[in-house]
Scaffold this motif. Structure first.
Motif, mmCIF file in Angstrom:
data_model
loop_
_atom_site.group_PDB
_atom_site.id
_atom_site.type_symbol
_atom_site.label_atom_id
_atom_site.label_comp_id
_atom_site.label_asym_id
_atom_site.label_seq_id
_atom_site.Cartn_x
_atom_site.Cartn_y
_atom_site.Cartn_z
ATOM 1 N N LEU A 124 -2.634 5.896 -1.326
ATOM 2 C CA LEU A 124 -3.453 5.544 -0.175
ATOM 3 C C LEU A 124 -2.548 5.557 1.056
ATOM 4 N N LEU A 128 -5.750 6.011 5.595
ATOM 5 C CA LEU A 128 -6.800 5.642 4.640
ATOM 6 C C LEU A 128 -7.321 6.850 3.874
ATOM 7 N N GLU A 129 -6.421 7.794 3.603
ATOM 8 C CA GLU A 129 -6.723 8.952 2.767
ATOM 9 C C GLU A 129 -5.905 8.852 1.482
ATOM 10 N N SER A 130 -6.425 9.440 0.419
ATOM 11 C CA SER A 130 -5.685 9.483 -0.842
ATOM 12 C C SER A 130 -5.453 10.937 -1.235
ATOM 13 N N TYR A 678 -4.664 -2.066 3.672
ATOM 14 C CA TYR A 678 -5.195 -0.706 3.621
ATOM 15 C C TYR A 678 -6.458 -0.645 2.754
ATOM 16 N N ARG A 679 -6.478 -1.408 1.664
ATOM 17 C CA ARG A 679 -7.678 -1.436 0.811
ATOM 18 C C ARG A 679 -8.875 -1.996 1.579
ATOM 19 N N TYR A 682 -9.996 0.504 4.024
ATOM 20 C CA TYR A 682 -10.693 1.595 3.331
ATOM 21 C C TYR A 682 -12.155 1.211 3.096
ATOM 22 N N THR A 686 -15.281 3.300 4.614
ATOM 23 C CA THR A 686 -16.096 4.119 3.714
ATOM 24 C C THR A 686 -17.249 3.352 3.072
ATOM 25 N N PHE A 690 -11.897 0.970 -3.121
ATOM 26 C CA PHE A 690 -10.882 1.975 -3.452
ATOM 27 C C PHE A 690 -10.770 2.064 -4.961
ATOM 28 N N ASP A 695 -1.875 1.735 -4.781
ATOM 29 C CA ASP A 695 -2.228 2.067 -3.399
ATOM 30 C C ASP A 695 -0.988 2.309 -2.541
#
Length: 801
Positions: A124, A128-130, A678-679, A682, A686, A690, A695
């Motif tokens: 992550l 906020l992209e994986s 960050y979670r 996210y 979205t 997640f 992460d």
């Protein structure tokens, strides 16, 4: 017509290595590497799946097209064959019905698989992209089901594969119990485990491919036990001969022998993190080698690794060790990466040779730098991390450990905790000026002991110099300092001056030469290649031995590990550890009775971009003031003074210890251990949870990691044998030739800053080799006095020296 699967086609004779052959071979190698720390099956899983995508019709057609049309081959890397293995793990073991260990396996091993041509991906990112999830879940793969069926048919049946992953789950659970159940920062530990498995995979993949190209077989098992025992016997015989010499029966030499014997006895203790605080001039190199060899024999360690702060130390220490052990074939000097390339779009035999050249620290004894050690853990790409797994089950000696860059202190400590805990390595923190690494927040978990007994008494017996404060309110300029040097030469034969910047060193060199053209004056700088610096030091030593008047001017590179002794040392104000190291170059063996080390403050030095030196100088100045007013510690070279200094130093720079990254407003530690924030972000972005357990922003951290802030480029320089090496790189180069050339070239390269590269390029003083993957310097841009000369008027005749 080529039948069956195709992993590689050998360039020399067109022979095919099948996908089955490659996957099984890489699995065996990766398993062997992973066995060292108890993750044999996890590493093997990465190996057996990494190139499963080569079963696709698209990849087969791509390879056949390359063979059929060598005059216009398809661009390398245009077919993705690395995602399929990660996707197999994610789809098979990352549903709501899978256990936590199975999900962690799919994430860790899957990331290693999809990344084996580019470097580990973010689970992550700060954006906020994986990258990982996008590859294994979102990216479509043509022919994927056929790829999976081919794997089940040719490699492991579906039932056997399920059973293999179940064995991985048992292995991971056991690994957790052994290593991280009771620790904080588990995700950081998992990041290092991911990097370790990735290292096993990269080295296994490159090694198997290289062996296929060279028609050789890899060496699977370490066979260093007998070698280490022979080395140990040679070293102890050498030390016995030294101690039997009646000319060596001095108090200092007897103390050296005593500390060496303590190292020998201490080597029988279990693996751990130990300090070796032998005073400067106390025979640290051979004493630590004695410990390392005895410990390696006693506890079956696979290799011995010396990690030093500067390449200058590598040259001298490695040469001494090679001479005593009577072996030049099994002792590797790894100064730097001569060629910095992470590209997998390799177009010809030279490109392929660069990628596959044996550059993985697979040697019994290795000398390398702190930069290379930290790069193995934290840098981007695949080349450096390939070496990481060879740091496990090793004896690792950190020579002059106080030189760890301030921003890397926490990362360094965590690397050591991993190597001791999971890696089973024994670590020696070796210096006369031990830093307070247990004083910082992210500290070494436990220092298991100090080898030298009666340390205070030993330090007192080695006291050979006094620190004389010559700092003034106005500071010293070049002319005044030059006059002071000549004043000292009235009473002594040899003077060493150490300043903080190359600019003032060069200025002083020119001024002294103009004042007395007949005086033997030498200049040392990182602008010189290793071979050049070695020659300069030999000339200085020769002058000292012949009692000739000689002056050596240097930056701090001479401070650590260089066995040379001057009658007088002048040091520009810096950290107390640097001053103590500089003092170690004065009256090193007590041969001049008692001598002085002068501290001056050079007013022409610009420390604006040298924060660590400036901070250290400020703290040292305060210690000098306190001593002057009878309020502080009298002996600035005592362990008490150094502990006080490092505590003040780390406190002053505590905001920098975790490697803060301004562009993402996070420190490296936060990125590598994962971030709950960050979670949450996210979810806000979205409206979905997640989906991964991990992460960590591994790629983001690696992309920002540089041990040295200013980016440098390695230039091959035309100093002595450097001419011939440049010519050889221009010729036909096999993989075996490339391995040997890269090793030789390290002695003839200089790391040059980008603004210097730009200036040299504008003047046409840089030539490109290997299609831009290696650069060399024209002769007129190298100087026997200064090294790299960006003015393009270098002198290659010995006008001054």
């Amino acid at each position: 017509m080529i039948m069956g699967s195709v992993a590689h086609i050998r360039q020399s004779d067109g022979k095919v290595q099948t996908v089955e052959e490659h996957l099984i071979s890489v699995q065996k190698l990766a398993s062997r590497y992973g066995r060292t720390i108890g993750v044999e099956r996890l590493a093997g899983l990465a190996g057996v799946l990494h190139d499963v995508g080569k079963y696709s019709n698209e990849f087969r057609n791509y390879l056949l097209d390359a063979v059929s049309h060598p005059e216009r081959p398809p661009k390398r890397g245009t077919v993705d064959h690395s995602t399929a293995g990660g996707k197999m793990l994610y789809e098979g073991f990352h549903s709501k019905n899978n256990s936590v260990p199975e999900k962690i396996i799919s994430e860790i091993v899957g990331n290693a698989i999809i990344s084996h041509h580019m470097g580990l991906q973010d689970f992550l990112s700060p954006e906020l992209e994986s990258d990982y999830l996008n590859r294994v879940s979102e990216k479509p793969i043509d022919d994927f089901q056929n790829v999976v069926e081919a794997f089940y048919h040719h490699i492991l049946s579906q039932e056997d594969f399920q059973d293999y992953v179940k064995q991985c789950e048992i292995e991971l659970t056991h690994f957790f119990k052994q290593n991280i159940d009771k620790q904080n920062g588990q995700k950081l530990f998992l990041t290092l485990l991911t990097k370790y498995i990735f290292s096993c995979l990269i080295d296994a993949d490159r090694t198997d491919t290289r062996c296929f190209e060279e028609k050789t077989s890899p060496t699977i098992d370490s066979q260093n036990d007998n070698l280490f025992e022979a080395y140990y016997n040679k070293l102890t015989n050498h030390l016995s001969d030294l101690n039997a010499n009646p000319h060596t029966q001095t108090t200092i030499n007897q103390l050296r022998a005593k500390m060496s014997q303590e190292c020998d006895a201490f080597a029988e203790k279990p693996s751990g993190i130990y300090t070796l605080s032998i005073p400067t001039g106390g025979g640290k190199t051979l004493a630590s080698l004695r410990y390392a060899l005895k410990h390696a024999v006693t506890h079956q360690k696979e290799r011995i690794i010396y990690v030093v702060p500067y390449t200058t130390i590598i040259e001298q220490n490695a040469e001494e060790v090679k001479r005593i052990l009577e072996d030049r074939d099994h002792i590797l000097e790894h100064h730097s990466n001569v060629v910095e390339t992470e590209s997998d779009t390799l177009n010809d035999v030279k490109d392929k040779s660069l990628k596959l050249a044996k550059d993985n620290w697979d040697a019994p004894v290795i000398f390398t730098t702190m930069v290379q050690f930290l790069n193995a853990f934290y840098s981007k790409g695949t080349r450096n991390v390939r070496r990481l797994h060879h740091l496990a089950n090793a004896v690792i000696i950190f020579d002059e450990v106080q030189s760890v860059p301030i921003k890397c202190v926490s990362l360094f400590n965590e690397a050591l905790n991993f190597l001791k805990g999971a890696g089973g390595s024994s670590i020696l923190l070796c210096t006369a000026t031990q830093p307070a690494l247990d004083f910082v927040q992210h500290s070494i978990e436990k220092i298991d002991g100090e080898i030298v007994q009666d340390l205070e008494q030993v330090t007192g017996a080695f006291k050979r110099v006094d620190i004389i404060d010559k700092t003034t309110n106005e500071g010293w300029d070049t002319e005044a300092l030059s006059d002071f040097v000549f004043d000292q030469l009235q009473d002594v034969s040899s003077v060493l001056v150490i300043l903080n910047t190359k600019t003032v060193v060069r200025r002083l060199f020119s001024h002294i030469k103009e004042t007395d053209p007949n005086l033997r004056v030498y200049h040392l700088s990182t602008s010189m290649c290793a071979a050049h610096r070695k020659d300069i030091l030999a000339k200085v030593n020769e002058a000292i031995n012949h009692k000739e008047k000689v002056v050596c001017l240097s930056t701090q590179l001479i401070e650590a590990g260089v066995d040379i002794s001057f009658e007088c040392v002048i040091r520009s104000l810096a950290g107390l550890d640097s001053i103590a190291q500089a003092a170690g170059r004065c009256n090193r063996h007590g041969e001049f009775g008692h001598r002085n080390v002068y501290i001056i403050n050079h007013k022409e030095e610009n420390l604006k971009h040298l924060q660590e030196i400036a901070t250290g100088a400020r703290i040292t100045k305060q210690l000098l003031i306190d001593r002057h007013h009878d309020q502080g510690i009298k002996d600035l070279l005592s362990s008490e003074a150094l502990t006080l200094y490092f505590q003040s130093y780390y406190e002053a720079l505590k905001e920098d210890l975790d490697y803060f990254i301004p562009t993402v407003q996070k420190n490296m530690f936060e990125l590598l251990k994962g971030n709950v924030g960050y979670r949450d972000a996210y979810w806000n972005k979205t409206k979905k949870s997640f989906n991964l357990l991990l992460d960590m922003s591994i790629k983001t951290a690696a992309n920002h990691f540089k041990v040295i802030d200013n980016q440098t480029t390695s230039l091959l320089v035309p100093y002595k044998e450097g001419h011939e090496i440049i010519a050889e790189f221009n010729g036909e180069v096999t993989i075996e030739d490339m391995t040997a050339l890269l090793k030789k070239a390290q002695h003839y390269t200089v790391n040059v800053y980008q603004h210097e590269i730009d200036r040299l390029s504008q003047q046409g003083d840089i030539q490109s080799l290997l299609e831009g993957k290696l650069f060399c310097l024209r002769e007129n841009a190298y100087d026997l006095n200064y090294g790299v000369n960006i003015d393009g008027n270098g002198l290659m005749e010995e006008h001054f020296i």
